[in-house]
Motif scaffolding. Structure first.
Motif, PDB file in Angstrom:
ATOM      1  N   GLY A 418      23.327  -5.577  -7.904  1.00 51.26           N
ATOM      2  CA  GLY A 418      24.172  -6.591  -8.520  1.00 51.26           C
ATOM      3  C   GLY A 418      23.691  -8.003  -8.258  1.00 51.26           C
ATOM      4  N   ALA A 419      24.601  -8.979  -8.502  1.00 52.09           N
ATOM      5  CA  ALA A 419      24.253 -10.393  -8.384  1.00 52.09           C
ATOM      6  C   ALA A 419      23.851 -10.730  -6.952  1.00 52.09           C
ATOM      7  CB  ALA A 419      25.441 -11.253  -8.807  1.00 52.09           C
ATOM      8  N   GLY A 420      22.805 -11.518  -6.812  1.00 53.46           N
ATOM      9  CA  GLY A 420      22.335 -11.937  -5.500  1.00 53.46           C
ATOM     10  C   GLY A 420      21.351 -10.993  -4.852  1.00 53.46           C
ATOM     11  N   ALA A 421      21.134  -9.812  -5.443  1.00 54.88           N
ATOM     12  CA  ALA A 421      20.183  -8.863  -4.877  1.00 54.88           C
ATOM     13  C   ALA A 421      18.756  -9.340  -5.150  1.00 54.88           C
ATOM     14  CB  ALA A 421      20.403  -7.477  -5.456  1.00 54.88           C
ATOM     15  N   THR A 422      17.822  -8.835  -4.358  1.00 56.95           N
ATOM     16  CA  THR A 422      16.417  -9.188  -4.481  1.00 56.95           C
ATOM     17  C   THR A 422      15.623  -7.988  -4.965  1.00 56.95           C
ATOM     18  OG1 THR A 422      16.623 -10.785  -2.670  1.00 56.95           O
ATOM     19  CG2 THR A 422      14.398 -10.069  -3.231  1.00 56.95           C
ATOM     20  N   SER A 423      14.794  -8.188  -5.988  1.00 55.50           N
ATOM     21  CA  SER A 423      13.915  -7.113  -6.455  1.00 55.50           C
ATOM     22  C   SER A 423      12.717  -6.997  -5.523  1.00 55.50           C
ATOM     23  CB  SER A 423      13.433  -7.399  -7.882  1.00 55.50           C
ATOM     24  OG  SER A 423      14.534  -7.530  -8.758  1.00 55.50           O
ATOM     25  N   LEU A 424      12.014  -5.883  -5.613  1.00 55.82           N
ATOM     26  CA  LEU A 424      10.898  -5.624  -4.702  1.00 55.82           C
ATOM     27  C   LEU A 424       9.675  -5.163  -5.474  1.00 55.82           C
ATOM     28  CD1 LEU A 424       9.643  -5.080  -1.852  1.00 55.82           C
ATOM     29  CD2 LEU A 424      10.691  -2.802  -1.965  1.00 55.82           C
ATOM     30  N   VAL A 425       8.519  -5.721  -5.127  1.00 54.36           N
ATOM     31  CA  VAL A 425       7.243  -5.252  -5.652  1.00 54.36           C
ATOM     32  C   VAL A 425       6.243  -5.276  -4.498  1.00 54.36           C
ATOM     33  CG1 VAL A 425       6.470  -7.538  -6.396  1.00 54.36           C
ATOM     34  CG2 VAL A 425       5.549  -5.508  -7.509  1.00 54.36           C
ATOM     35  N   ARG A 426       5.347  -4.292  -4.459  1.00 52.55           N
ATOM     36  CA  ARG A 426       4.447  -4.141  -3.315  1.00 52.55           C
ATOM     37  C   ARG A 426       2.982  -4.318  -3.716  1.00 52.55           C
ATOM     38  NH1 ARG A 426       7.119  -1.104   0.990  1.00 52.55           N
ATOM     39  NH2 ARG A 426       9.096  -0.241   0.250  1.00 52.55           N
ATOM     40  N   LEU A 427       2.231  -4.886  -2.776  1.00 52.65           N
ATOM     41  CA  LEU A 427       0.762  -4.861  -2.814  1.00 52.65           C
ATOM     42  C   LEU A 427       0.351  -4.056  -1.583  1.00 52.65           C
ATOM     43  CD1 LEU A 427      -0.092  -8.603  -3.658  1.00 52.65           C
ATOM     44  CD2 LEU A 427       0.152  -6.689  -5.240  1.00 52.65           C
ATOM     45  N   SER A 428       0.036  -2.794  -1.781  1.00 61.08           N
ATOM     46  CA  SER A 428      -0.122  -1.856  -0.663  1.00 61.08           C
ATOM     47  C   SER A 428      -1.534  -1.787  -0.105  1.00 61.08           C
ATOM     48  CB  SER A 428       0.318  -0.451  -1.090  1.00 61.08           C
ATOM     49  OG  SER A 428       1.655  -0.479  -1.542  1.00 61.08           O
ATOM     50  N   GLU A 429      -2.509  -2.356  -0.813  1.00 57.79           N
ATOM     51  CA  GLU A 429      -3.893  -2.275  -0.359  1.00 57.79           C
ATOM     52  C   GLU A 429      -4.526  -3.651  -0.319  1.00 57.79           C
ATOM     53  OE1 GLU A 429      -5.969   0.372  -2.920  1.00 57.79           O
ATOM     54  OE2 GLU A 429      -5.153   2.181  -1.985  1.00 57.79           O
ATOM     55  N   ARG A 430      -5.494  -3.805   0.570  1.00 57.27           N
ATOM     56  CA  ARG A 430      -6.253  -5.039   0.633  1.00 57.27           C
ATOM     57  C   ARG A 430      -7.185  -5.153  -0.570  1.00 57.27           C
ATOM     58  NH1 ARG A 430      -8.377  -6.428   6.742  1.00 57.27           N
ATOM     59  NH2 ARG A 430      -6.457  -7.465   7.423  1.00 57.27           N
ATOM     60  N   ILE A 431      -7.580  -6.383  -0.855  1.00 61.29           N
ATOM     61  CA  ILE A 431      -8.549  -6.625  -1.919  1.00 61.29           C
ATOM     62  C   ILE A 431      -9.826  -5.835  -1.615  1.00 61.29           C
ATOM     63  CG2 ILE A 431      -9.990  -8.379  -3.008  1.00 61.29           C
ATOM     64  CD1 ILE A 431      -7.083  -8.590  -3.829  1.00 61.29           C
ATOM     65  N   GLY A 432     -10.361  -5.174  -2.636  1.00 63.41           N
ATOM     66  CA  GLY A 432     -11.565  -4.376  -2.453  1.00 63.41           C
ATOM     67  C   GLY A 432     -11.329  -3.108  -1.671  1.00 63.41           C
ATOM     68  N   GLN A 433     -10.040  -2.735  -1.508  1.00 63.52           N
ATOM     69  CA  GLN A 433      -9.666  -1.523  -0.755  1.00 63.52           C
ATOM     70  C   GLN A 433     -10.233  -1.529   0.662  1.00 63.52           C
ATOM     71  OE1 GLN A 433     -10.943   1.680  -3.394  1.00 63.52           O
ATOM     72  NE2 GLN A 433      -8.898   1.752  -4.305  1.00 63.52           N
ATOM     73  N   ARG A 434     -10.349  -2.737   1.239  1.00 65.55           N
ATOM     74  CA  ARG A 434     -10.802  -2.818   2.621  1.00 65.55           C
ATOM     75  C   ARG A 434      -9.729  -2.230   3.538  1.00 65.55           C
ATOM     76  NH1 ARG A 434     -12.150  -8.278   0.767  1.00 65.55           N
ATOM     77  NH2 ARG A 434     -14.379  -8.367   0.323  1.00 65.55           N
ATOM     78  N   PRO A 435     -10.115  -1.502   4.572  1.00 66.93           N
ATOM     79  CA  PRO A 435      -9.119  -0.860   5.441  1.00 66.93           C
ATOM     80  C   PRO A 435      -8.431  -1.876   6.349  1.00 66.93           C
ATOM     81  CG  PRO A 435     -11.317  -0.493   6.305  1.00 66.93           C
ATOM     82  CD  PRO A 435     -11.499  -1.183   4.979  1.00 66.93           C
ATOM     83  N   LEU A 436      -7.176  -1.589   6.707  1.00 63.08           N
ATOM     84  CA  LEU A 436      -6.496  -2.382   7.719  1.00 63.08           C
ATOM     85  C   LEU A 436      -7.131  -2.080   9.077  1.00 63.08           C
ATOM     86  CD1 LEU A 436      -2.813  -1.909   6.540  1.00 63.08           C
ATOM     87  CD2 LEU A 436      -4.105  -4.042   6.512  1.00 63.08           C
ATOM     88  N   PRO A 437      -7.223  -3.078   9.942  1.00 65.12           N
ATOM     89  CA  PRO A 437      -7.924  -2.855  11.215  1.00 65.12           C
ATOM     90  C   PRO A 437      -7.132  -1.940  12.147  1.00 65.12           C
ATOM     91  CG  PRO A 437      -6.903  -5.022  11.185  1.00 65.12           C
ATOM     92  CD  PRO A 437      -6.732  -4.466   9.812  1.00 65.12           C
ATOM     93  N   PRO A 438      -7.810  -1.013  12.843  1.00 63.51           N
ATOM     94  CA  PRO A 438      -7.116  -0.190  13.831  1.00 63.51           C
ATOM     95  C   PRO A 438      -6.731  -1.027  15.043  1.00 63.51           C
ATOM     96  CG  PRO A 438      -9.478   0.205  13.915  1.00 63.51           C
ATOM     97  CD  PRO A 438      -9.241  -0.705  12.736  1.00 63.51           C
ATOM     98  N   VAL A 439      -5.652  -0.604  15.725  1.00 62.58           N
ATOM     99  CA  VAL A 439      -5.139  -1.327  16.890  1.00 62.58           C
ATOM    100  C   VAL A 439      -5.447  -0.537  18.152  1.00 62.58           C
ATOM    101  CG1 VAL A 439      -3.102  -2.284  18.023  1.00 62.58           C
ATOM    102  CG2 VAL A 439      -3.299  -2.367  15.524  1.00 62.58           C
ATOM    103  N   ARG A 440      -6.096  -1.185  19.102  1.00 64.40           N
ATOM    104  CA  ARG A 440      -6.403  -0.565  20.393  1.00 64.40           C
ATOM    105  C   ARG A 440      -5.556  -1.244  21.465  1.00 64.40           C
ATOM    106  NH1 ARG A 440     -12.379  -0.359  23.319  1.00 64.40           N
ATOM    107  NH2 ARG A 440     -11.755   0.868  25.159  1.00 64.40           N
TER     108      ARG A 440
END
Length: 783
Positions: A418-440
């Motif tokens: 309803g009124a005041g709600a926010t729509s959602l759209v995603r960008l799920s991948e990095r440009i060039g499909q570069r991987p997200l860095p692993p965390v150590r």
């Protein structure tokens, strides 16, 4: 822009604010000439026979009964028109009501600094000149030998022309990168180039200096601040890139958002959110409407501004605290007088949300989750995201909220209908499909058990060695600036405190002046004490680590490692953020060590390692939002690594590797964290499933401030309880004394969406003793 009041007489009476007394006062004046005056205008009036420039706060059609019309002095003339439309004034009235403060305080926040201090000579023209440096074509080459060369033959790439010193060559190269022009103050600021370098090139005919009148049409066309590239035309100076499929879908969803509606662009770091902003701006400009782009930190302005200037050139208006008062006033006037046929793109920090733009088609908030969008002092304590929502609704503009780590409030709005709600759209991948860095995660407890007691863990030092040897770059986040967190006596444990605040002094180090102590709350500074005031011992030791100490340790541990420091101390000069980022981007350092501003939104393609020292300082803050804000910061920092061709890695040093925030950082599932956090908040009826307000009292006398807090609590308790709210306190603030002033607070909790159960601010202040101030912070982010 035409003013609707011009065709009809103005209000009969006016509330005008004058700089009379310590904080100024509101006076009522008559308007017998029917001048078309409105909120924000400056007028010439008299007070006790002396001329004054006053600010119109409100127009009145009826006088309060206690005032007699024949006793009121008249407004003499309009001094400076604010020329804003009724919708803008209505927005300010709503903000004042939401923030429980006066329209005057809201108006003073919205207007550019220096507006109230304008003098009549400013109306007739600019107040001073600024020197612009422009690159000239190289001088003709003299023919040598029987085979004459063509005139102005390009100089071979990579070769320095004869007679040009290395520093002069650097300056010429920089001017070429900036489109052939730059302000002299930008080139000579912070000791970058000496004036003799500029003058030498001027004598050789390589460049010229000329004066540009500040506030003139040309100065405004150049953006008012240091130009980055040619600014001569409002048309794009760089062709737009073709959006990828995910970006195209985001742009289509934005176009389908109803006027006044909001869209969350949830994109992982490096997914191309800025390109979506640029493409959306191009569409809005083509439709003849203006755009407002906000960023939370002034440190993020240079990169964002360069991207927008390269694409839209002279259409850009800059507005933030890094500009002078004259520059901000000029930006304000440009927005007031914007030609409907030549719409503008404003790039600025949170205060830019109040600029008087007409024909607004899009408001974009980059890093919408960032707490810097909230002003907690002085009043009004507004949140730029909330003001942007109201403004979009009033103007019919679309609101685009961008983040890799959305706030709980925005995510909850996406779940609603309803009124005041926010729509959602995603960008799920990095440009060039570069991987997200692993965390150590490095468990510092294990490092201690194995006998390694240094500030930098062994895995981090090994990785930094590879960064140096492979020609890569790293960013290292340190929670505190300075050299050490505090100075303590090893004999009795006494910590050296600020004499004006209830906090420990931070150790700072300077090559010129040695070690010294500084308060990060009131900026008190003093020399290192030789003996403990409690036991007389001279055995002082600094504890904890700040950015300066980390830099020192990096230099000791890793020979040849080039390090730059990026914190409030090194960026406080004008252009400091830009200068350091340009040095780092140019490869002049291997490691950038900084505080939290380092993690926010910067695009550094050479960075392959992001590291966090002492993450525990972020995890254990006694605040409702500490987990949310810590995870946002750590994920944002992780996103600085691996944005270029080489893959990235993240190293986090902590003594609590099993902390929920660390667990979510490793798995990267931020949405799961939001769901878990919302479930906990819902169960406990905490924000955002309830509403909070904070009343802060500050005074020189600790006794008077505490008594005032108790009296105020007793006065408002019946009204608060009757409204179904809960009153907690009064209690001392977490840091009870700052700059010699005592601080107490009252916390209110109530149903979500309900108004504050408080009388007007003026009524609340009536019972306070002299010397005790009050601030009302609706929906505080920190307690």
């Amino acid at each position: 822009m035409e003013r609707s009041e011009v065709v009809t007489p103005g209000p009969a009476w006016l509330h005008v604010w004058l700089e009379a007394g310590r904080e100024g006062r509101l006076f009522t004046y008559a308007n017998p000439q029917g001048l078309p005056l409105a909120c924000g205008d400056l007028v010439r009036v008299r007070l006790r026979g002396r001329p004054h420039i006053g600010l119109v706060v409100e127009g009145l059609e009826q006088l309060p009964p206690e005032l007699e019309p024949h006793r009121l002095q008249p407004v003499e003339a309009l001094h400076q028109s604010a020329a804003v439309d009724p919708h803008w004034r209505a927005l300010l009235a709503e903000v004042a009501e939401d923030c429980h403060t006066s329209l005057f305080k809201t108006l003073k926040t919205a207007l550019p600094p220096g507006w109230l201090g304008q003098r009549s000579e400013r109306r007739s023209g600019p107040s001073r000149n600024r020197w612009l440096v422009e690159l000239l074509p190289p001088p003709p080459k003299v023919a040598a030998g029987p085979a004459p060369q063509p005139e102005n033959d390009p100089e071979p790439a990579g070769e320095r022309p004869p007679g040009i010193t290395p520093r002069q060559g650097e300056l010429l190269e920089l001017l070429e990168q900036r489109g052939g022009r730059a302000w002299l103050s930008t080139l000579t600021g912070a000791g970058r180039f000496s004036r003799s370098v500029v003058e030498g090139l001027e004598r050789q005919g390589r460049l010229r200096r000329r004066a540009v009148a500040e506030g003139s049409a040309e100065w405004l066309a150049l953006g008012g601040a240091a130009p980055a590239g040619s600014q001569g035309s409002p048309r794009p100076s760089e062709p737009a890139r073709a959006p990828n499929e995910a970006q195209r879908q985001a742009l289509d969803r934005l176009a389908a958002t109803p006027p006044g509606g909001a869209l969350l662009l949830w994109g992982v770091t490096g997914s191309g959110k800025t390109e979506v902003y640029l493409q959306a701006c191009a569409r809005i400009l083509a439709a003849g409407q203006s755009v407002l782009v906000l960023t939370p930190e002034i440190g993020l302005v240079p990169q964002l501004l360069d991207r927008f200037k390269a694409r839209f050139a002279g259409a850009i208006v800059e507005y933030h605290s890094g500009l002078s008062e004259a520059q901000r006033i000029a930006s304000w006037r440009r927005c007031l007088g914007a030609d409907p046929l030549q719409p503008v793109v404003v790039v600025g920090t949170r205060s830019a949300v109040f600029l008087p733009l007409s024909g607004l088609g899009l408001i974009a908030l980059d890093e919408e989750h960032d707490s810097s969008y909230k002003q907690d002092a002085p009043m009004p304590c507004y949140h730029a995201r909330d003001v942007a929502r109201r403004r979009a609704h009033r103007s019919g503009a679309r609101l685009l909220l961008g983040s890799a780590t959305p706030s709980l409030e925005t995510w909850l709005s996406c779940q609603q209908k309803g009124a005041g709600a926010t729509s959602l759209v995603r960008l799920s991948e990095r440009i060039g499909q570069r991987p997200l860095p692993p965390v150590r995660v490095v468990d510092m407890r294990a490092e201690l058990v194995e006998g390694h007691r240094r500030l930098l863990s062994r895995p981090l030092m090994e990785r930094l060695e590879r960064v140096r040897d492979l020609g890569e770059q790293a960013v290292v986040l340190v929670p505190r600036r300075g050299y050490s967190s505090f100075l303590s006596c090893r004999s009795c444990g006494e910590v050296v405190q600020c004499p004006h605040c209830d906090v420990a002094l931070t150790v700072h180090r300077s090559a010129r002046s040695g070690d010294w102590l500084r308060c990060h709350w009131c900026d008190h500074r003093q020399a290192i004490e030789e003996r403990c005031g409690a036991c007389g011992s001279s055995a002082f030791k600094p504890f904890g680590a700040g950015t300066q100490r980390v830099m020192e340790q990096l230099g000791i541990e890793l020979e040849g490692l080039r390090v730059l420091r990026f914190d409030r101390d090194t960026t406080r000069s004008q252009g400091g953020h830009r200068r350091l980022l340009e040095q780092f981007a140019a490869g002049e350092a291997d490691v950038l060590v900084g505080t939290q501003m380092l993690a926010k939104g910067m695009d550094l393609p050479g960075v392959t390692l992001a590291a966090v020292l002492a993450a525990d300082g972020l995890l254990h803050r006694p605040d409702l939002r500490s987990s949310e804000q810590s995870l946002q910061l750590l994920l944002q920092l992780a996103g600085r690594a691996g944005r270029g061709e080489r893959p990235g890695e993240v190293i986090v040093q902590t003594y609590c590797p099993d902390h929920p925030v660390i667990r979510h950082l490793v798995d990267g599932r931020y949405e799961r964290f939001l769901e878990e956090e919302l479930a906990l908040r819902r169960q406990a009826a905490l924000v955002p499933f309830s509403r909070a307000a904070l009343l802060r009292l500050v005074g020189v006398s600790a006794t008077a401030t505490a008594t005032a807090a108790t009296t105020l609590a007793e006065r408002i308790a019946p009204q608060v309880t009757a409204a179904g709210w809960q009153l907690i306190g009064p209690a001392p603030a977490p840091v009870t004394r700052v700059a010699g002033r005592s601080r107490w607070q009252l916390l209110l909790h109530g149903p979500a969406g309900s108004p504050l159960p408080l009388p007007p601010e003026t009524v609340l202040r009536q019972g306070l003793p002299q010397g005790v101030g009050l601030a009302i912070d609706p929906d505080p982010l920190e307690l």
